[in-house]
Write a protein that holds these residues in place. Structure first.
Motif, PDB file in Angstrom:
ATOM      1  N   SER A 252       0.825  -1.207   0.000  1.00 28.33           N
ATOM      2  CA  SER A 252       0.000   0.000   0.000  1.00 28.33           C
ATOM      3  C   SER A 252       0.864   1.264   0.000  1.00 28.33           C
ATOM      4  CB  SER A 252      -0.919  -0.016   1.229  1.00 28.33           C
ATOM      5  OG  SER A 252      -0.139  -0.091   2.432  1.00 28.33           O
ATOM      6  N   TYR A 253       1.986   1.220   0.694  1.00 26.77           N
ATOM      7  CA  TYR A 253       2.883   2.378   0.710  1.00 26.77           C
ATOM      8  C   TYR A 253       3.457   2.648  -0.674  1.00 26.77           C
ATOM      9  CZ  TYR A 253       7.019   5.209   1.658  1.00 26.77           C
ATOM     10  OH  TYR A 253       7.972   6.194   1.628  1.00 26.77           O
ATOM     11  N   GLN A 255       2.062   1.766  -3.519  1.00 29.53           N
ATOM     12  CA  GLN A 255       0.983   2.249  -4.371  1.00 29.53           C
ATOM     13  C   GLN A 255       0.710   3.729  -4.131  1.00 29.53           C
ATOM     14  OE1 GLN A 255      -2.383  -0.273  -3.741  1.00 29.53           O
ATOM     15  NE2 GLN A 255      -1.559  -1.957  -4.962  1.00 29.53           N
ATOM     16  N   GLU A 256       0.658   4.140  -2.861  1.00 27.25           N
ATOM     17  CA  GLU A 256       0.420   5.548  -2.558  1.00 27.25           C
ATOM     18  C   GLU A 256       1.552   6.432  -3.087  1.00 27.25           C
ATOM     19  OE1 GLU A 256      -0.078   5.806   1.601  1.00 27.25           O
ATOM     20  OE2 GLU A 256      -1.998   4.728   1.654  1.00 27.25           O
ATOM     21  N   LYS A 257       2.766   5.950  -2.939  1.00 31.55           N
ATOM     22  CA  LYS A 257       3.909   6.705  -3.442  1.00 31.55           C
ATOM     23  C   LYS A 257       3.862   6.825  -4.958  1.00 31.55           C
ATOM     24  CE  LYS A 257       8.954   6.916  -3.099  1.00 31.55           C
ATOM     25  NZ  LYS A 257      10.161   6.241  -2.559  1.00 31.55           N
ATOM     26  N   LYS A 260       1.058   9.265  -5.924  1.00 38.68           N
ATOM     27  CA  LYS A 260       1.466  10.637  -5.624  1.00 38.68           C
ATOM     28  C   LYS A 260       2.459  11.153  -6.651  1.00 38.68           C
ATOM     29  CE  LYS A 260       3.340  13.475  -1.872  1.00 38.68           C
ATOM     30  NZ  LYS A 260       3.887  13.467  -0.493  1.00 38.68           N
TER      31      LYS A 260
END
Length: 540
Positions: A252-253, A255-257, A260
């Motif tokens: 998830s980290y 994917q968020e990165k 962004k």
């Protein structure tokens, strides 16, 4: 000649030859003291004269025979010479074979390289038979598979029993614990079969390996090629749809990165596009083709039909509903002055098309569409009203134009047509560039200073504290020159069109004004820049 066997040193061969040597004594005379002394003196004198003559006059090569055994080695033979008892020399020549490097021989033995000779093979069947015999003669050595579970070194190149079966067939393949050790390299051979009678004349190439049985998997843990292909296909098709399997999905980290970073790149790209569009608006360019060009024959016919309309008949209307009659269109005839209705209506259509194009550009760049119009057109009465009543008289007008107060800074261009006496000019205020421009086709400068001073007062009233006088400049922008006394209104319409498109105001000449009059009439009949008169289309 004696029949006794000669010694080895006296034996003559085919390569032997006799070398004649000078005799030690030229004359055999009985040993007499007097004659011996005379002979000695004569021999010495003769030798001295001969040596002097040979050194002084004769420079050719002299013959000397070998007085000792000599050996000469070449690449392909060895030649030796041996003296014999009778004064002759024996020459012997022996052919030598090129020595083979031990390293190459050891490499061939270590790699189990086989030599395949296909010189005697005339057909493809004979070649395959020779190849099978070669493989039968040199089978790979088989060893037992160790019982330990350790992994083999990569240099051993261990092969399973299935690979061994593919090389040897069904023989000696009953045990699964046997492997082939050592690098067993198959020879590469290619040959051509000569065409025979009744066969094709084309040369055929045959593989050097016999046709082996396809490899089959005996291990229950392995997967066939078809099953593996199906699994890979399913994995690729459902890599983004499977929610239950998280084997290949990022965290998830991550994917968020990633999301962004994508948003940042998109934002930066949009900002660069906005800057490029703004920079393009601040600079004026020349058109690729001619700005003013003839119209299609259909529109030429429509413009010509206007001349036969009734005087009270309404030919077209403006955006605000102003009716245009024959008396207005008659001013577009040759050598006529344009009136206020024609100039105001044409500039209104220019501003309408430019604002629509600005909205489409904002949508493409992903910017929010502002309610403030990008372009504003005042009519010819704006200038006279402000000169008489002052800037405060335009408050309601700017509110209706949706650009009140400091909202004026979001506007690109404000058009102010001016009729001073019998001459038409136009002024342009550009808040986006913070410039005040004045275009006079006659080149007059008497109205420039009053216009600039009046516009500065109007801007100060509209912007208030946000107006900084030093930031606003007055560039000396040139435009096409007018040499007659009746085309000034046409120059005003054409200059407004160039400013709205971002074109150079000197990209046309006075000779184009005759065609431009008919183009303006056709666009008013068409009621705007659409269809054959689409915006950004050269020739309007």
């Amino acid at each position: 000649m004696s029949r006794l066997k000669r010694k080895a040193s006296q034996e003559l061969t085919r390569n032997s030859f006799a070398v004649s040597e000078p005799k030690k004594h030229l004359l055999e005379i009985p040993p007499v003291d007097t004659m011996g002394a005379i002979q000695s003196y004569v021999a010495r004198a003769y030798g001295f004269v001969k040596s002097w003559f040979m050194e002084s006059w004769y420079t050719g090569s002299t013959y000397t025979h070998m007085s000792y055994a000599e050996e000469v080695r070449t690449r392909d033979h060895v030649q030796t010479s041996h003296p014999r008892d009778d004064g002759a020399y024996t020459l012997k020549r022996q052919r030598t074979r090129p020595t083979r490097s031990k390293s190459a021989h050891s490499d061939n033995r270590r790699g189990n390289r086989l030599i395949l000779d296909l010189d005697g093979c005339r057909t493809e069947a004979e070649a395959e038979e020779a190849l099978d015999k070669l493989w039968e003669a040199r089978r790979p050595r088989l060893i037992r598979k160790p019982s330990t579970g350790r992994k083999y070194h990569t240099e051993e190149r261990a092969l399973k029993v299935d690979d061994e079966e593919m090389l040897l067939g069904d023989e000696d393949a009953s045990s699964k614990d046997l492997i082939v050790a050592g690098p067993c390299r198959a020879p590469r051979a290619s040959f051509r079969t000569e065409p025979t009678r009744g066969s094709s004349q084309h040369t055929q190439r045959s593989g050097s390996f016999p046709r082996y049985k396809p490899r089959t998997s005996r291990d229950s843990g392995t997967t066939s090629d078809g099953e593996l292909a199906d699994r890979m296909k399913k994995l690729l098709e459902s890599s983004g749809e499977q929610k239950d399997s998280k084997q290949f999905s990022p965290s998830s980290y991550a994917q968020e990165k990633r999301i962004k970073a994508a948003k940042e790149r998109e934002k930066q790209k949009r900002q660069e596009a906005v800057k490029a569009a703004r920079k393009r608006r601040l600079m004026r360019r020349r058109p690729i083709e001619a700005l003013i060009s003839p119209m299609p024959m259909e529109w030429e016919r429509k413009v010509e039909e206007v001349r036969y309309r009734e005087h009270h008949e309404v030919i077209t209307t403006s955006i605000g509903g102003t009716e245009l009659h024959l008396k207005d269109f008659s001013t577009l005839g040759p050598r006529q002055w344009l009136n206020d209705e024609i100039i105001n209506t044409y500039i209104e259509w220019i501003v309408d098309a430019a604002n629509k194009a600005a909205v489409e550009e904002a949508k493409e760049l992903g910017e929010p569409v502002s309610i403030v119009p990008r372009f504003i057109a005042h009519n010819s009465f704006f200038w006279n009203n402000m000169r008489k009543k002052g800037p405060s008289s335009t408050t309601g007008l700017m509110r209706r134009k949706k650009a009140p107060g400091d909202k004026l800074l979001e506007v690109d261009s404000v058009f102010v047509p001016i009729c001073s006496g019998n001459h038409w000019t136009i002024g342009v205020v550009r808040p986006i560039a913070k410039t005040i421009e004045y275009f006079d086709s006659m080149g007059g400068q008497y109205m420039t200073k009053p216009f600039v001073q009046t516009m500065r007062e109007w801007l100060q009233f509209q912007l208030g504290d946000k107006y900084i006088e030093d930031e606003w400049t007055v560039p000396q922008t040139g435009c096409a020159a007018q040499n007659n006394g009746f085309d000034c209104g046409v120059f005003v319409c054409t200059n407004a069109f160039c400013v709205a498109l971002g074109l150079d105001t000197s990209c046309y000449i006075e000779h184009d004004m005759t065609q431009q009059r008919r183009n303006i009439a056709a666009l008013l009949i068409n009621r705007g820049f659409h269809g054959d008169f689409a915006w950004n289309k050269v020739g309007l």
